[in-house]
Design a protein around this motif. Structure first.
Motif, PDB file in Angstrom:
ATOM      1  N   ASP A 292     159.427  33.369  22.751  1.00  0.00           N
ATOM      2  CA  ASP A 292     159.977  34.722  22.892  1.00  0.00           C
ATOM      3  C   ASP A 292     159.290  35.469  24.040  1.00  0.00           C
ATOM      4  N   PHE A 293     158.562  34.759  24.843  1.00  0.00           N
ATOM      5  CA  PHE A 293     157.890  35.258  26.053  1.00  0.00           C
ATOM      6  C   PHE A 293     158.283  34.297  27.159  1.00  0.00           C
ATOM      7  N   ASP A 294     158.770  34.822  28.270  1.00  0.00           N
ATOM      8  CA  ASP A 294     159.342  33.921  29.282  1.00  0.00           C
ATOM      9  C   ASP A 294     158.509  33.743  30.549  1.00  0.00           C
TER      10      ASP A 294
ATOM     11  N   GLU B 144     152.091  36.508  21.456  1.00  0.00           N
ATOM     12  CA  GLU B 144     150.924  37.037  20.744  1.00  0.00           C
ATOM     13  C   GLU B 144     149.687  36.992  21.632  1.00  0.00           C
ATOM     14  N   ALA B 145     149.528  35.927  22.373  1.00  0.00           N
ATOM     15  CA  ALA B 145     148.393  35.842  23.298  1.00  0.00           C
ATOM     16  C   ALA B 145     148.503  36.917  24.370  1.00  0.00           C
ATOM     17  N   TYR B 146     149.692  37.086  24.906  1.00  0.00           N
ATOM     18  CA  TYR B 146     149.904  38.095  25.949  1.00  0.00           C
ATOM     19  C   TYR B 146     149.539  39.491  25.430  1.00  0.00           C
ATOM     20  N   LYS B 147     149.980  39.831  24.225  1.00  0.00           N
ATOM     21  CA  LYS B 147     149.675  41.149  23.644  1.00  0.00           C
ATOM     22  C   LYS B 147     148.163  41.362  23.572  1.00  0.00           C
ATOM     23  N   GLU B 148     147.438  40.343  23.117  1.00  0.00           N
ATOM     24  CA  GLU B 148     145.984  40.470  23.002  1.00  0.00           C
ATOM     25  C   GLU B 148     145.319  40.608  24.369  1.00  0.00           C
ATOM     26  N   LEU B 149     145.801  39.844  25.329  1.00  0.00           N
ATOM     27  CA  LEU B 149     145.202  39.895  26.665  1.00  0.00           C
ATOM     28  C   LEU B 149     145.479  41.224  27.362  1.00  0.00           C
ATOM     29  N   ILE B 150     146.634  41.820  27.118  1.00  0.00           N
ATOM     30  CA  ILE B 150     146.948  43.140  27.696  1.00  0.00           C
ATOM     31  C   ILE B 150     146.090  44.220  27.032  1.00  0.00           C
ATOM     32  N   LYS B 151     145.924  44.134  25.716  1.00  0.00           N
ATOM     33  CA  LYS B 151     145.096  45.112  24.996  1.00  0.00           C
ATOM     34  C   LYS B 151     143.631  45.014  25.410  1.00  0.00           C
TER      35      LYS B 151
END
Length: 168
Positions: free
Chosen positions: A24-26, A95-102
């Motif tokens: 769900d992340f492209d 989920e990884a992207y969300k954590e890395l942005i935060k």
């Protein structure tokens, strides 16, 4: 960048690739490193036509060497190593992207992981990431490459050992 070393996995590599393609992340790329397969792995992969998938075939050097080779060709800021018979949940990358942005200071992010039998039966889940990572690793290494996202430049400065005498 998802780095997938493979060796004689023509029978299962497509499932692994498909599990990345349905994320769900492209914003991903797959670096497939064929580590000298002698089966039909190359022809299976060459039938794919997706510009986000790059295929390299090299002389067999074992997984560490294949992973290092893939990391050198990666273009993403973070790399995630996946084995050629493993599957991603569809939310793995988002989920990884969300954590890395935060947490933009993070250089390495580790998630818990689950493992299943070859028949698909749930065996267990590795957790413990709510604790100090240094303490967790000192007691027992709970980190699995599939759940680790490592800043590419950090990994390139500290690659896997390629000496075969250290291979289990």
């Amino acid at each position: 960048s998802i780095i997938i070393p493979t060796y004689n996995r023509a029978h299962c590599i497509l499932k692994t690739i498909e599990s990345v393609m349905v994320q769900d992340f492209d914003q991903w790329e797959i670096i497939l490193v064929d580590d000298g397969s002698t089966d039909e792995t190359e022809s299976v992969i060459k039938n794919l036509s997706n510009p986000k998938i790059r295929y390299f075939k090299k002389e067999n050097g074992e997984r560490g060497a294949a992973r290092n080779f893939g990391a050198k060709h990666a273009q993403g800021n973070f790399i995630n190593f996946f084995d050629s018979d493993d599957l991603m949940y569809p939310f793995h990358l988002s989920e990884a992207y969300k954590e890395l942005i935060k947490n933009p200071h993070i250089k390495c992010l580790c998630f818990p992981w689950e493992y299943y039998s070859s028949e698909g039966k749930f065996i267990g889940r590795r957790t413990g990431f709510d604790q100090d990572l240094n303490q967790v690793v000192q007691r027992k290494n709970w980190i699995h490459l599939n759940g680790a996202f490592i800043e590419r430049n950090l990994f390139l400065a500290h690659p896997f050992i390629e000496d075969r005498k250290f291979i289990i």
